[in-house]
Design a protein around this motif. Structure first.
Motif, mmCIF file in Angstrom:
data_model
loop_
_atom_site.group_PDB
_atom_site.id
_atom_site.type_symbol
_atom_site.label_atom_id
_atom_site.label_comp_id
_atom_site.label_asym_id
_atom_site.label_seq_id
_atom_site.Cartn_x
_atom_site.Cartn_y
_atom_site.Cartn_z
ATOM 1 N N VAL A 61 -41.372 -8.474 58.582
ATOM 2 C CA VAL A 61 -41.184 -7.355 57.661
ATOM 3 C C VAL A 61 -41.786 -7.716 56.300
ATOM 4 O O VAL A 61 -41.707 -8.862 55.868
ATOM 5 N N PRO A 62 -42.404 -6.747 55.639
ATOM 6 C CA PRO A 62 -42.997 -7.035 54.328
ATOM 7 C C PRO A 62 -41.928 -7.171 53.251
ATOM 8 O O PRO A 62 -40.923 -6.450 53.261
ATOM 9 N N VAL A 63 -42.118 -8.122 52.348
ATOM 10 C CA VAL A 63 -41.230 -8.276 51.196
ATOM 11 C C VAL A 63 -42.088 -8.345 49.941
ATOM 12 O O VAL A 63 -43.276 -8.689 49.993
ATOM 13 N N LYS A 64 -41.494 -7.998 48.823
ATOM 14 C CA LYS A 64 -42.238 -7.906 47.568
ATOM 15 C C LYS A 64 -42.658 -9.268 47.037
ATOM 16 O O LYS A 64 -43.764 -9.444 46.522
ATOM 17 N N TYR A 65 -41.762 -10.239 47.158
ATOM 18 C CA TYR A 65 -42.032 -11.575 46.629
ATOM 19 C C TYR A 65 -41.738 -12.630 47.685
ATOM 20 O O TYR A 65 -40.843 -12.463 48.513
ATOM 21 N N SER A 66 -42.473 -13.711 47.640
ATOM 22 C CA SER A 66 -42.236 -14.811 48.564
ATOM 23 C C SER A 66 -40.970 -15.565 48.183
ATOM 24 O O SER A 66 -40.462 -15.444 47.063
ATOM 25 N N HIS A 67 -40.496 -16.367 49.137
ATOM 26 C CA HIS A 67 -39.350 -17.245 48.900
ATOM 27 C C HIS A 67 -39.608 -18.129 47.685
ATOM 28 O O HIS A 67 -38.771 -18.248 46.777
ATOM 29 N N ALA A 68 -40.773 -18.757 47.642
ATOM 30 C CA ALA A 68 -41.098 -19.692 46.567
ATOM 31 C C ALA A 68 -41.179 -18.998 45.215
ATOM 32 O O ALA A 68 -40.720 -19.528 44.200
ATOM 33 N N THR A 69 -41.767 -17.810 45.189
ATOM 34 C CA THR A 69 -41.917 -17.080 43.923
ATOM 35 C C THR A 69 -40.568 -16.687 43.349
ATOM 36 O O THR A 69 -40.297 -16.896 42.155
#
Length: 206
Positions: free
Chosen positions: A107-115
């Motif tokens: 699923v698309p998410v706005k920001y990565s885990h790291a960000t």
């Protein structure tokens, strides 16, 4: 449909994390506490839940900086799926490597885990509690990749100053959620992104 974030931990999971153990099995077991769980006790679902650790490890390797978290979804049709967040665009080969795994959806998410994790930690450092009366402070913060949200606990009078400062410094204020807290507390728990709440002195929250 009910979603169970895999890194919102119970006290047992927190203790396991503190001891250096893996929290994935505990997180998967937490799914058994949702209302009406009996209908999800199908022959296929346990295997999906048992695969979360493997999927998480594979997702972080395959997606790298695009990894956007992982959580369990209990669907209305009584099936269980593991959703992996993907930030940005990835090649078909990388997408297929994960989506071909049994019970896995991307699923698309706005920001990565790291960000999100970096933003959360920078906010905590930027507003670290100082001497009373010296600038607005933030007592704790939590990042959720699934919701693309950073929750911030602070006093009521600090909310607008903190929001204004973060806006000036280029933060996406649409992802910030403020919660009221009267003072710091003494415990720490694992977060949605794997980071840990800052420790502080005893206080009250609301």
């Amino acid at each position: 449909m009910q979603k169970t974030p895999l890194t919102i931990l119970s006290l047992a999971a927190f203790l396991a994390a503190c001891s250096g153990g893996s929290d994935v099995s505990v997180e998967a077991q937490q799914a058994t506490t949702i209302p009406g769980y009996e209908r999800y006790q199908t022959p296929e679902n346990p295997a999906v839940l048992d695969s979360t650790g493997k999927v998480k490890e594979m997702a972080t390797q395959v997606l790298g900086p695009n990894y956007g978290g992982l959580w369990v979804v209990h669907r209305d049709d009584a099936t269980v799926r593991v959703e992996v967040g993907v930030a940005g665009n990835i090649e078909v080969a990388r997408r297929s490597a994960l989506s071909d795994q049994p019970g896995v959806d991307l699923v698309p998410v706005k920001y990565s885990h790291a960000t999100l994790d970096t933003m959360m930690m920078n906010i905590m450092e930027r507003f670290r509690p100082k001497e009373e009366g010296i600038g607005p402070t933030v007592y704790s913060a939590m990042a959720s990749t699934k919701d693309a949200q950073i929750s911030i606990w602070t006093k009521k009078e600090n909310i607008e100053p903190v929001k204004a400062i973060l806006a000036r410094e280029g933060y996406d204020t649409s992802i910030l959620k403020f919660e009221l807290q009267d003072g710091p507390f003494t415990f720490a728990i694992a977060l949605d992104t794997g980071a840990v709440w800052q420790k502080g002195e005893a206080g009250s929250s609301r």
